[in-house]
Design an enzyme around this catalytic site. Structure first.
Site, PDB file in Angstrom:
ATOM      1  N   TYR A   2      -3.585 -11.478 -24.267  1.00  0.00           N
ATOM      2  CA  TYR A   2      -2.458 -10.834 -24.928  1.00  0.00           C
ATOM      3  C   TYR A   2      -1.416 -11.808 -25.446  1.00  0.00           C
ATOM      4  O   TYR A   2      -0.550 -11.470 -26.231  1.00  0.00           O
ATOM      5  CB  TYR A   2      -1.803  -9.871 -23.942  1.00  0.00           C
ATOM      6  CG  TYR A   2      -1.688  -8.515 -24.525  1.00  0.00           C
ATOM      7  CD1 TYR A   2      -0.538  -8.147 -25.217  1.00  0.00           C
ATOM      8  CD2 TYR A   2      -2.735  -7.608 -24.432  1.00  0.00           C
ATOM      9  CE1 TYR A   2      -0.433  -6.905 -25.784  1.00  0.00           C
ATOM     10  CE2 TYR A   2      -2.632  -6.369 -24.986  1.00  0.00           C
ATOM     11  CZ  TYR A   2      -1.484  -6.016 -25.671  1.00  0.00           C
ATOM     12  OH  TYR A   2      -1.386  -4.792 -26.228  1.00  0.00           O
ATOM     13  N   ASP A  23       0.816  -1.217   0.000  1.00  0.00           N
ATOM     14  CA  ASP A  23       0.000   0.000   0.000  1.00  0.00           C
ATOM     15  C   ASP A  23       0.852   1.271   0.000  1.00  0.00           C
ATOM     16  O   ASP A  23       1.308   1.714   1.059  1.00  0.00           O
ATOM     17  CB  ASP A  23      -0.885   0.037   1.268  1.00  0.00           C
ATOM     18  CG  ASP A  23      -2.268  -0.537   1.030  1.00  0.00           C
ATOM     19  OD1 ASP A  23      -2.594  -0.877  -0.117  1.00  0.00           O
ATOM     20  OD2 ASP A  23      -3.028  -0.631   2.019  1.00  0.00           O
ATOM     21  N   HIS A  37      -0.356   4.058  -0.067  1.00  0.00           N
ATOM     22  CA  HIS A  37      -1.035   5.028   0.806  1.00  0.00           C
ATOM     23  C   HIS A  37      -0.833   4.746   2.298  1.00  0.00           C
ATOM     24  O   HIS A  37      -1.348   5.461   3.136  1.00  0.00           O
ATOM     25  CB  HIS A  37      -2.511   5.226   0.433  1.00  0.00           C
ATOM     26  CG  HIS A  37      -3.414   4.048   0.644  1.00  0.00           C
ATOM     27  ND1 HIS A  37      -4.554   3.852  -0.106  1.00  0.00           N
ATOM     28  CD2 HIS A  37      -3.375   3.014   1.499  1.00  0.00           C
ATOM     29  CE1 HIS A  37      -5.173   2.759   0.295  1.00  0.00           C
ATOM     30  NE2 HIS A  37      -4.488   2.229   1.265  1.00  0.00           N
TER      31      HIS A  37
HETATM   32  C1  LIG Z   1      -4.280  -2.053   5.623  1.00  0.00           C
HETATM   33  C2  LIG Z   1      -4.137  -3.469   5.333  1.00  0.00           C
HETATM   34  C3  LIG Z   1      -4.916  -4.099   4.355  1.00  0.00           C
HETATM   35  C4  LIG Z   1      -6.040  -3.386   3.645  1.00  0.00           C
HETATM   36  O1  LIG Z   1      -5.593  -2.312   2.919  1.00  0.00           O
HETATM   37  P1  LIG Z   1      -6.584  -1.105   2.512  1.00  0.00           P
HETATM   38  O2  LIG Z   1      -5.635  -0.230   1.790  1.00  0.00           O
HETATM   39  O3  LIG Z   1      -7.115  -0.522   3.770  1.00  0.00           O
HETATM   40  O4  LIG Z   1      -7.642  -1.663   1.644  1.00  0.00           O
HETATM   41  C5  LIG Z   1      -4.671  -5.419   4.089  1.00  0.00           C
HETATM   42  N1  LIG Z   1      -3.714  -6.097   4.740  1.00  0.00           N
HETATM   43  C6  LIG Z   1      -2.953  -5.530   5.694  1.00  0.00           C
HETATM   44  C7  LIG Z   1      -1.901  -6.347   6.374  1.00  0.00           C
HETATM   45  C8  LIG Z   1      -3.137  -4.196   6.024  1.00  0.00           C
HETATM   46  O5  LIG Z   1      -2.379  -3.650   6.984  1.00  0.00           O
END
Ligand SMILES: *Cc1c(COP(=O)(O)O)cnc(C)c1O
Length: 677
Positions: free
Chosen positions: A462, A431, A433
């Site tokens: 593809y 992530d 973010h």
């Molecule tokens: C935050 C998190 C998610 C989910 O991610 P989102 O961006 O909130 O959808 C999945 N797995 C782990 C280990 C996380 O810390």
């Protein structure tokens, strides 16, 4: 760069230019670049097809209704701004030590804002020619971060952005279940429609025809894709290859549905996850029709990491009997949501190698939504990933460059080995973010071998082979092989720009995260060393749950003479009410903000008992109440170590973390006095 060249001070402070700053210290630059973005955008519009005349005329702009609309717009935006300022969370402040989020870097926010003016839609190249290219670049960078470069693995990885870790996890499961059914599908096609594909030679036939469903199901990802490559090699042309791929899709779980048992097997397979998993996995098995009954939860060990011996036992129990149950996949977590624990990926890999010798294989997905970016702490600009054999060099670099302080003992060998092993997993969620310090929405899914895409594509496949053609690098229609449809290209712009400026190495992201790790480990030490403290004639203690693998700490408070768990939970829940967003307390006046969690027996069995006992709660009490309310802090801010929070005093002079902790415990003491009244 020579290790010793740079002074500590310079290294520690070079993130000062990366954030807007807790007090908007970099506001002038920020405003300048927002202006720049808007100016550029205005020029861009004006330069499009110069032969057109302006549509909104001067006289129109003087009309009453025109002015009214703009007045209303101003009013509404002012109202919105008031709402936002009144109760948004202050991610930027070192006093915010709660969830897995921090103020985005300036470069990421500016890139996001700059790109959003163009409203790019990365579902297809024609809807966002500029930002789809950036998404491809970012996918490659993340693949490289995890060691998926083709030089290392011999195959071409693939990565793209998602709305978050949740969707990336769904995608992993989508791919795993489709992949596992592919060899069986090839056999079906062979049996039922080979007349349609006359070119299907006999060379590969023994590899599927003489195999039982169980054996086909247990092909590794590499074996499946090599088989597919070999079959496709015999096709006359690309059209035939496409037809064949479509036929395979029809006969795989994609065509038949998950409810239909894969030929000869009675279940869609079990998905093994640690009990510490994120709840998105529970949703994933629901949404994708695997069924929650097929989600098998593996206990955690005392460090809240997946208990590998329990994993081994479960796999053996499931696959060993007379009616073996297939293992669809195993999910390991790099940085669990509750504890930031790092599962021992290296041991899972080792175990899987042994399983394969006995004919059992499982797909391994790493949920590194939180922990993924921490891999940059092991990456030297020139030398690449510093392996466990190079630990001395790694530690020297981390300490001398002021990334992680020497006394913290980070990284432990287990964490180091886990990060070393990431490239052996089939796919990874990460992530941007979270620990990429990029605005929402920005998750990512990274896959070791892009040939899998042919099995999941929803437009004409593809035909990916070992060699990647240039046109495959930036596919015209991303929507064909991802779960989402329309999605903003501003995310790609933000992640791309952040990677470009910060860098996925120890001196880049490593530095920001390393300062958080240092602060977290130091706070952990402070909590450990804190002796019981008096509040209104009573004594209280503060106790940490577990030594952090990354930068997440958990702790709880109890009255020294209290052995009643319900009472202890009440104390911490009340404390938390004073440490979080609350209707009655305006956010701008809050001293500190944390998050919280509950350690339950249902989830963690008896692992939290030792912690309960350290807090003065008897084993019997734990048995009866079986849930502990604890406070949780993700230390993502590098600014805790800057000493801006807390008064100078004789005890803490010169030590910013001691000062920070003293102010924190003062606040807690005041809150406890208030609660006990
Ligand atoms: C935050 C998190 C998610 C989910 O991610 P989102 O961006 O909130 O959808 C999945 N797995 C782990 C280990 C996380 O810390």
């Amino acid at each position: 760069m020579d290790d010793t060249d740079e002074g500590d001070d310079h290294e520690k402070r070079c993130y000062s230019a990366l954030f807007l700053g807790p007090q908007s210290e970099n506001r002038e630059y920020f405003k300048k670049m927002i202006d720049f973005a808007v100016d550029e955008h205005i020029h861009w519009r004006r330069n499009f097809n110069l032969s057109d005349r302006p549509i909104v005329t001067r006289s129109e702009q003087r009309e009453r209704s025109y002015e009214e609309t703009l007045e209303e717009t101003t009013q509404t935006l002012a109202t919105l701004s008031t709402k936002l300022k009144k109760s948004s969370m202050p991610w930027f402040s070192p006093r915010y030590i709660g969830h897995m989020v921090h103020d985005p870097t300036m470069v990421a926010s500016l890139a996001h804002i700059t790109a959003v003016l163009y409203n790019p839609n990365n579902v297809a190249r024609e809807a966002a020619p500029a930002t789809t290219r950036l998404e491809v670049e970012v996918g490659d960078q993340l693949a490289e971060l995890f060691g998926y470069e083709s030089e290392n693995t011999g195959v071409n990885p693939w990565g793209h952005l998602t709305s978050g870790g949740t969707v990336a996890n769904y995608e992993a499961l989508w791919i795993a279940k489709t992949l596992r059914s592919a060899p069986l599908a090839i056999k079906r096609v062979e049996e039922r429609s080979s007349s349609k594909f006359k070119w299907m030679g006999n060379e590969y036939t023994p590899r599927v025809k003489e195999q039982e469903p169980w054996e086909l199901y247990n092909f590794s990802m590499g074996e499946t894709l090599e088989l597919l490559d070999d079959v496709l090699d015999q096709a006359d042309d690309q059209n035939d290859q496409r037809e064949f791929l479509k036929e395979i899709q029809r006969h795989s779980v994609r065509g038949l549905g998950t409810g239909q048992a894969p030929m000869g097997l009675e279940t869609p397979g079990k998905l093994l996850v640690p009990r510490s998993r994120h709840y998105s996995w529970d949703k994933a098995v629901d949404v994708l029709g695997i069924g929650t009954e097929n989600l098998v939860k593996i206990p955690v060990d005392d460090s809240y990491r997946m208990d590998i011996s329990a994993l081994e036992r479960t796999v053996k129990d499931l696959t060993g009997g007379r009616d073996p149950v297939p293992i669809l996949g195993v999910v390991a977590v790099l940085g669990t949501t509750e504890h930031g624990a790092v599962d021992k990926i290296h041991e899972i890999i080792e175990f899987r190698d042994k399983c394969k010798e006995e004919g059992v294989w499982f797909y391994l997905h790493l949920d590194a939504a939180y922990g993924g970016y921490f891999r940059s702490l092991f990456v030297d600009e020139e030398k690449g990933f510093l392996s466990v054999e190079q630990r001395e060099r790694l530690n020297r670099n981390l300490h001398q460059r002021g990334i992680v302080d020497e006394g913290t003992g980070w990284p432990t060998k287990s964490v180091h080995r886990a990060y070393e092993a990431t490239a052996r997993a089939e796919s990874i969620t990460v992530d941007p973010h979270k620990t990429g310090y990029v605005p929402y929405p920005a998750g990512a899914f990274v896959l070791k071998d892009r040939r899998v895409l042919d099995l999941i594509a929803h437009e004409a496949p593809y035909v990916h082979r070992r060699e990647v053609r240039e046109d495959q690098k930036n596919p015209p229609f991303l929507g064909s092989t991802i779960l989402e449809g329309s999605k903003t290209g501003a995310s790609a712009a933000a992640v791309w720009a952040a990677h470009d400026v910060i860098g996925l190495t120890m001196d880049g992201y490593g530095l920001i995260l390393g300062r958080g790790i240092t602060a977290a480990r130091r706070l952990y030490d402070e909590i450990c060393e804190k002796s019981p403290f008096p509040v209104g004639g009573q004594e209280y203690l503060i106790e940490p749950v577990v030594e952090p693998d990354l930068n997440v700490i958990e702790f709880a408070v109890n009255r020294v003479d209290n052995s009643d768990l319900e009472e202890m939970n009440r104390i911490n829940a009340e404390l938390y009410r004073r440490l979080t967003e609350d209707e009655n307390i305006p956010v701008p006046t809050q001293a500190f903000l944390t998050s919280h969690t509950e350690l339950t027996q249902a989830k963690y069995r008896d692992v939290p008992r030792a912690f309960a006992e350290r807090c003065g709660i008897s084993a019997l009490e734990w048995e009866e109440n079986s849930s502990m309310f604890v406070l949780r802090s993700c230390i993502m801010s590098p600014y805790l170590l800057e000493g801006t929070v807390g008064e100078q005093s004789e005890d803490t002079d010169g030590d910013p973390i001691a000062r920070y902790f003293a102010e924190f415990t003062d606040y807690i003491s005041a809150a406890l006095a208030d609660i006990s009244e």
